[in-house]
Structure formats: structure tokens, C-alpha cells
Design an enzyme around this catalytic site. Sequence first.
Site, PDB file in Angstrom:
ATOM      1  N   CYS A   1      43.653 -44.177 -13.195  1.00 20.79           N
ATOM      2  CA  CYS A   1      44.492 -42.975 -13.244  1.00 20.79           C
ATOM      3  C   CYS A   1      45.026 -42.784 -14.660  1.00 20.79           C
ATOM      4  O   CYS A   1      44.563 -41.912 -15.386  1.00 20.79           O
ATOM      5  CB  CYS A   1      45.636 -43.088 -12.250  1.00 20.79           C
ATOM      6  SG  CYS A   1      45.082 -42.936 -10.543  1.00 20.79           S
TER       7      CYS A   1
ATOM      8  N   VAL B   1      43.176 -43.777  -1.664  1.00 18.35           N
ATOM      9  CA  VAL B   1      43.858 -42.519  -1.368  1.00 18.35           C
ATOM     10  C   VAL B   1      43.522 -42.024   0.039  1.00 18.35           C
ATOM     11  O   VAL B   1      44.407 -41.695   0.825  1.00 18.35           O
ATOM     12  CB  VAL B   1      43.468 -41.452  -2.428  1.00 18.35           C
ATOM     13  CG1 VAL B   1      43.891 -40.065  -1.998  1.00 18.35           C
ATOM     14  CG2 VAL B   1      44.100 -41.803  -3.767  1.00 18.35           C
TER      15      VAL B   1
ATOM     16  N   THR C   1      41.754 -36.386  -8.360  1.00 20.42           N
ATOM     17  CA  THR C   1      42.304 -35.897  -9.627  1.00 20.42           C
ATOM     18  C   THR C   1      41.203 -35.157 -10.383  1.00 20.42           C
ATOM     19  O   THR C   1      40.091 -35.665 -10.527  1.00 20.42           O
ATOM     20  CB  THR C   1      42.795 -37.093 -10.471  1.00 20.42           C
ATOM     21  OG1 THR C   1      43.730 -37.820  -9.687  1.00 20.42           O
ATOM     22  CG2 THR C   1      43.432 -36.628 -11.759  1.00 20.42           C
TER      23      THR C   1
ATOM     24  N   ARG D   1      39.153 -52.014 -11.007  1.00 16.06           N
ATOM     25  CA  ARG D   1      38.491 -50.965 -11.797  1.00 16.06           C
ATOM     26  C   ARG D   1      39.254 -50.684 -13.096  1.00 16.06           C
ATOM     27  O   ARG D   1      40.462 -50.515 -13.083  1.00 16.06           O
ATOM     28  CB  ARG D   1      38.375 -49.679 -10.985  1.00 16.06           C
ATOM     29  CG  ARG D   1      37.359 -49.776  -9.874  1.00 16.06           C
ATOM     30  CD  ARG D   1      37.417 -48.574  -8.993  1.00 16.06           C
ATOM     31  NE  ARG D   1      38.667 -48.496  -8.270  1.00 16.06           N
ATOM     32  CZ  ARG D   1      39.010 -47.460  -7.491  1.00 16.06           C
ATOM     33  NH1 ARG D   1      38.197 -46.437  -7.372  1.00 16.06           N
ATOM     34  NH2 ARG D   1      40.144 -47.468  -6.844  1.00 16.06           N
TER      35      ARG D   1
ATOM     36  N   ARG E   1      32.013 -49.948   3.943  1.00 18.04           N
ATOM     37  CA  ARG E   1      33.431 -49.579   4.074  1.00 18.04           C
ATOM     38  C   ARG E   1      33.719 -49.043   5.488  1.00 18.04           C
ATOM     39  O   ARG E   1      34.706 -49.420   6.108  1.00 18.04           O
ATOM     40  CB  ARG E   1      33.758 -48.514   3.009  1.00 18.04           C
ATOM     41  CG  ARG E   1      35.149 -47.922   3.104  1.00 18.04           C
ATOM     42  CD  ARG E   1      36.219 -48.939   2.799  1.00 18.04           C
ATOM     43  NE  ARG E   1      37.523 -48.341   2.618  1.00 18.04           N
ATOM     44  CZ  ARG E   1      38.653 -49.000   2.783  1.00 18.04           C
ATOM     45  NH1 ARG E   1      38.643 -50.279   3.126  1.00 18.04           N
ATOM     46  NH2 ARG E   1      39.809 -48.402   2.574  1.00 18.04           N
TER      47      ARG E   1
ATOM     48  N   ASP F   1      32.834 -41.647   4.881  1.00 15.57           N
ATOM     49  CA  ASP F   1      32.607 -42.326   3.603  1.00 15.57           C
ATOM     50  C   ASP F   1      31.131 -42.680   3.518  1.00 15.57           C
ATOM     51  O   ASP F   1      30.557 -43.184   4.490  1.00 15.57           O
ATOM     52  CB  ASP F   1      33.467 -43.599   3.515  1.00 15.57           C
ATOM     53  CG  ASP F   1      33.637 -44.077   2.083  1.00 15.57           C
ATOM     54  OD1 ASP F   1      34.775 -44.141   1.604  1.00 15.57           O
ATOM     55  OD2 ASP F   1      32.596 -44.374   1.431  1.00 15.57           O
TER      56      ASP F   1
ATOM     57  N   THR G   1      36.980 -39.759  -9.207  1.00 18.03           N
ATOM     58  CA  THR G   1      36.677 -38.834 -10.308  1.00 18.03           C
ATOM     59  C   THR G   1      36.884 -39.615 -11.616  1.00 18.03           C
ATOM     60  O   THR G   1      37.909 -39.444 -12.279  1.00 18.03           O
ATOM     61  CB  THR G   1      37.590 -37.591 -10.253  1.00 18.03           C
ATOM     62  OG1 THR G   1      38.931 -38.004  -9.986  1.00 18.03           O
ATOM     63  CG2 THR G   1      37.153 -36.608  -9.198  1.00 18.03           C
TER      64      THR G   1
HETATM   65  N1  LIG Z   1      44.000 -45.129  -6.422  1.00 15.82           N
HETATM   66  C1  LIG Z   1      45.030 -44.506  -6.984  1.00 15.82           C
HETATM   67  O1  LIG Z   1      45.997 -45.106  -7.425  1.00 15.82           O
HETATM   68  C2  LIG Z   1      45.044 -43.006  -7.064  1.00 15.82           C
HETATM   69  C3  LIG Z   1      46.283 -42.358  -7.124  1.00 15.82           C
HETATM   70  C4  LIG Z   1      46.300 -40.965  -7.205  1.00 15.82           C
HETATM   71  C5  LIG Z   1      45.114 -40.264  -7.268  1.00 15.82           C
HETATM   72  N2  LIG Z   1      43.916 -40.939  -7.238  1.00 15.82           N
HETATM   73  C6  LIG Z   1      42.695 -40.141  -7.293  1.00 15.82           C
HETATM   74  O2  LIG Z   1      42.180 -40.045  -5.964  1.00 15.82           O
HETATM   75  C7  LIG Z   1      40.754 -40.061  -5.971  1.00 15.82           C
HETATM   76  C8  LIG Z   1      40.234 -41.194  -5.126  1.00 15.82           C
HETATM   77  O3  LIG Z   1      40.662 -42.419  -5.694  1.00 15.82           O
HETATM   78  P1  LIG Z   1      40.613 -43.786  -4.887  1.00 15.82           P
HETATM   79  O4  LIG Z   1      41.376 -44.768  -5.703  1.00 15.82           O
HETATM   80  O5  LIG Z   1      40.992 -43.585  -3.473  1.00 15.82           O
HETATM   81  O6  LIG Z   1      39.059 -44.120  -4.966  1.00 15.82           O
HETATM   82  P2  LIG Z   1      38.294 -45.285  -4.165  1.00 15.82           P
HETATM   83  O7  LIG Z   1      37.157 -45.676  -5.019  1.00 15.82           O
HETATM   84  O8  LIG Z   1      39.273 -46.327  -3.718  1.00 15.82           O
HETATM   85  O9  LIG Z   1      37.765 -44.564  -2.859  1.00 15.82           O
HETATM   86  C9  LIG Z   1      36.866 -43.540  -2.895  1.00 15.82           C
HETATM   87  C10 LIG Z   1      35.965 -43.633  -1.680  1.00 15.82           C
HETATM   88  O10 LIG Z   1      35.116 -42.494  -1.709  1.00 15.82           O
HETATM   89  C11 LIG Z   1      33.821 -42.901  -1.275  1.00 15.82           C
HETATM   90  N3  LIG Z   1      32.866 -41.934  -1.777  1.00 15.82           N
HETATM   91  C12 LIG Z   1      32.361 -41.781  -3.033  1.00 15.82           C
HETATM   92  N4  LIG Z   1      31.551 -40.716  -3.096  1.00 15.82           N
HETATM   93  C13 LIG Z   1      31.529 -40.184  -1.854  1.00 15.82           C
HETATM   94  C14 LIG Z   1      30.880 -39.059  -1.294  1.00 15.82           C
HETATM   95  N5  LIG Z   1      30.116 -38.278  -2.032  1.00 15.82           N
HETATM   96  N6  LIG Z   1      31.070 -38.812   0.018  1.00 15.82           N
HETATM   97  C15 LIG Z   1      31.856 -39.586   0.782  1.00 15.82           C
HETATM   98  N7  LIG Z   1      32.524 -40.665   0.282  1.00 15.82           N
HETATM   99  C16 LIG Z   1      32.353 -40.948  -1.009  1.00 15.82           C
HETATM  100  C17 LIG Z   1      33.656 -44.287  -1.829  1.00 15.82           C
HETATM  101  O11 LIG Z   1      32.667 -45.007  -1.112  1.00 15.82           O
HETATM  102  C18 LIG Z   1      35.065 -44.862  -1.671  1.00 15.82           C
HETATM  103  O12 LIG Z   1      35.223 -45.544  -0.447  1.00 15.82           O
HETATM  104  C19 LIG Z   1      40.366 -40.133  -7.452  1.00 15.82           C
HETATM  105  O13 LIG Z   1      40.207 -38.839  -7.957  1.00 15.82           O
HETATM  106  C20 LIG Z   1      41.574 -40.787  -8.095  1.00 15.82           C
HETATM  107  O14 LIG Z   1      41.680 -40.451  -9.464  1.00 15.82           O
HETATM  108  C21 LIG Z   1      43.871 -42.288  -7.108  1.00 15.82           C
END
Ligand SMILES: NC(=O)c1ccc[n+]([C@@H]2O[C@H](COP(=O)([O-])OP(=O)(O)OC[C@H]3O[C@@H](n4cnc5c(N)ncnc54)[C@H](O)[C@@H]3O)[C@@H](O)[C@H]2O)c1
Length: 452
Positions: free
Chosen positions: A285, A25, A145, A356, A59, A54, A105
Site C-alpha cells: 500500500c 481485503v 486501490t 509482499r 485459497r 477467487d 493492484t
Molecule cells: N492488504 C491491505 O492492507 C490493503 C489495504 C487497503 C487496500 N488494499 C488494496 O486492496 C486490494 C486487494 O489487496 P489484498 O491485500 O486483499 O490482496 P491479496 O493478494 O491479499 O488478495 C487478493 C486475492 O485476489 C485473488 N485474485 C487475483 N486476481 C483475481 C482475479 N482475476 N479474479 C479473482 N480473484 C483474483 C488472489 O488470488 C487473492 O486471493 C489491492 O488493490 C490493495 O492495494 C489492501
Amino acid sequence: MTINNKYKLPNLLNCKICIIGLGYVGLPLAIEFSKIKKCLRTGKILKRTIFGFDLNKKRVKELISGEDHTKEIDEIDKKELKSINFFSEENANIEADVFIISVPTPIDENNNPDLSSLKSATKSVANFIRKREKDTLPVLIIESTVYPGTTENICVPILEEITGYKLNMEFVCGYSPERINPGDKTHRLPSIVKVTSGSNKETANWINDLYSSIIKAGTYKAKSIKVAEAAKVIENTQRDLNIALVNEIAKICKLINIDTLDVLDTAGSKWNFLPFRPGLVGGHCISVDPYYLTYIAQRNGYDTDIVLAGRNLNDGMSEWIIEQLILEAKFKNIDFQNARILLLGLTFKENCPDIRNSKILDVIKHLNKRDQIPYIFDPFMIEKKKLSGINFRYLTKSPLDQNDKYDVIIISTAHDEFKNIDSKNWRRILEENHIIYDLKGIIPRDLKPLRI
Ligand SMILES: NC(=O)c1ccc[n+]([C@@H]2O[C@H](COP(=O)([O-])OP(=O)(O)OC[C@H]3O[C@@H](n4cnc5c(N)ncnc54)[C@H](O)[C@@H]3O)[C@@H](O)[C@H]2O)c1
């Protein structure tokens, strides 16, 4: 409530934006903010500075080197990585005006929301804000989310406690859920309407203007932060339940010996029949968000009737799939115990490397329970990940490039690479007496696949 006059919201044209969490995201969002140089709404020139934070140093290193393992950005956009200021130090001095959190989340082992990353990211933002020159109101936006109420009841108090600032006086906040679909090259961030919201009227307008400056599809300003939070979880809950319904229909069709997908295609000839397909519901999700809804329902004294029923049904599909496979093996006189089984696809979604919560891992667990160690091939998993609790033999090359044959092939992910295999090539890797179990409905029908 209106904003304290002492501080103004940042200048939309040249504000400094920091994205926290650079995954599926966060990265596309950072890229979009960085690459759009002319406001899509007003045509005015944008001179924004973009930061990307991050905690994962690997990463950040990868992004600084111009690479992205999630494959969410194309080659042209990769050039934009050079314009973003990436960092991974929590104690950095970041002079940003806007902080957008997009960290994971997930749920814990009891299916309760796990907000630990969100809380820790909010603490980082609080520390960045505390050190920053206070000339404009800092803006906190959550994109992760969450269940309704999280932004205002969890994140805001953390920020207030660490900074000593008060919401709508010395900082403002909003919620804008992400709706991207990783691996989908059609529905991308700029082409999906973005829901926005803010902690007061001026902030809601400001956040809406911020996103509408980069989102071609436009924005939808929700009535409140809580409404925007709820909208996100119910979008995925609705999908989960619709899939649960067709999964149940699939079970019934199997009992009465008709092909589920044929039935759905036939029903789909009616204008208002929704085109959901049966199958495994994995990922972070659709298989997670309904639990955020049931959590907040329970906290308010209501036990949901159908949301959890849908979840349970979808979670039980991997076992049902294996039961069907064993029945078919008996029917075809295939010695299941000694059969060579190949699974094609391990990621939870087609054309995407994300593993995941992939329910295919559950399918493997059920096979392992029956003393089966399947072969696996997935072109999106470059290297064998350390997956605990499951046993499989990992193929590094496509089975089509090898000479082995299999008694059972399960097509578990609809990667384009598998869709493009023709009947002749499928036969080349199948034993004479075989089962080809097509969980995705992508195999030529002349092969008489077992379908879900
Ligand atoms: N991937 C999807 O399809 C999607 C779609 C819509 C919404 N979302 C929501 O968006 C959010 C992020 O999802 P994602 O798929 O991008 O996750 P992801 O795991 O791909 O990326 C999250 C990133 O956040 C970093 N991170 C974790 N804790 C941290 C912190 N405290 N400080 C800084 N960086 C930190 C991680 O190292 C990782 O690189 C979630 O809530 C997810 O439910 C995801």
C-alpha cells in the site's frame, strides 16, 4: 444522470453479493456482509446471500475448510465461512446483484500500475452479469486501490464491451476504497469510516446505504468516483511522505550524534507534531500507492517534485541501515565478515504474515552483497517461503529456545513476541561484544541498542 426506469437497483435487504478476490481485503468484507443480520442503519432484518470468488483454487479450498492463513478473521468469525458460497470457476453461473472487486493492484518493474488482475476480475464480472437473469440493475463496486479514473475509464469499458450493456442504463458502478490495516486488531473493517461513491446520484446513495448497513463507524459519501479513488491514493502518499521526512531527520540526527526517537518524542510533546516514526516502508500500500498518483500526474503532463523524492528516500533506507551497521561494527571491533547475524522479523508489518514488498528482503540483499548470509526468525512465517534472489538461514524455532549466540541481532519487525522479550533473555542470545540493532524502537534501553 438518473437511472433507466426499466430496471431498478437491487433490494438492499436481500440482495446477493459476490466478492471477487478473497485476500486481506476481500475476506473480511465477505465475512462482515455475511454476519450482519440486522441493518445497522435501519434495524431491518437482512437476508442477503454472499458469494466469494477467487481464482486461486488453493485459497478457496482453504476457506471452504474453515481456515484463513492471513489471520485477518478471529475464531468466532471463522464460523461464518460456512455461510459464504465460495467458488473459483470463472465460468460459474452466479446469480448475484452486486459484484465487489478486491483483487491486487501492484506495480510493475518500472513502477507503473499493473492492472492485469483488476482487468481480468472485471472480465469475470462481465461474464457473470451476462449470464444472469436481468431483473435488477447489476452493481459493480471496485475496492482495489487504483489511480483516479480507473473505474470509469478502464473497468466500465471492459464491462460494456463484453456485456453490450451501457453504464447507468443496464448496470451501475461505484468505488469504495478499503482502509484496513492488516495485523491491527483495533482498526478493523467495521470501525473504519468507509468512503463510498457511485456512477449517479441514486447509485451513490444505494452504495452508501449498502455499506452503512454493515459498517459501525459509518460512511462518507464522496462527491464522485474519481474523488473517492484519489482520496485513497493520497492517504497513503501522505503517510509515505511523512515517513520519508522522519527518515531524513533520522539521517541528520545520526550525523550529529543524537537519538532520533528521543528527538521525535521530545518534539511530540507539542500538540500538533505528527507522530511518524522512521523505518523501512514496505508492503503493497504505502510503498506502491504513491506510484499510482505519480502515474496519473505524468499522464496529465506533470512530473511530481516531492512524491517521488519521498519514495526514493524511503527505498534507500535498507542500504543506509546496513551502512550504519557496518560503521558500528568497525567502532565495536566486530569482524563483520564473519559475524553471526540474526534478523528478527521478515514480514513487512508486525503481527501479520504478509511478506509482499517487505523491505527487510532488501536488507538481506545488501547483507548478501557483503557475503553475509544472515539467520532469520519470524513467528508469522510458518514455513520457509521460496524467496528468490536472497540467501538466508531460516530458524524454525525461536532463538530463545536454542543455545546459539549472535554477534549482531537486527530487530526488523515489531511482532508482539519480540516486544515481550526482557533484557535478561536478549543477553542470553547475544555475544559479549555485540550489536543489537533496533529498527523498531522496542528494545529496553539498558541494552544500549543501536537505533535508527
Ligand atoms: N492488504 C491491505 O492492507 C490493503 C489495504 C487497503 C487496500 N488494499 C488494496 O486492496 C486490494 C486487494 O489487496 P489484498 O491485500 O486483499 O490482496 P491479496 O493478494 O491479499 O488478495 C487478493 C486475492 O485476489 C485473488 N485474485 C487475483 N486476481 C483475481 C482475479 N482475476 N479474479 C479473482 N480473484 C483474483 C488472489 O488470488 C487473492 O486471493 C489491492 O488493490 C490493495 O492495494 C489492501
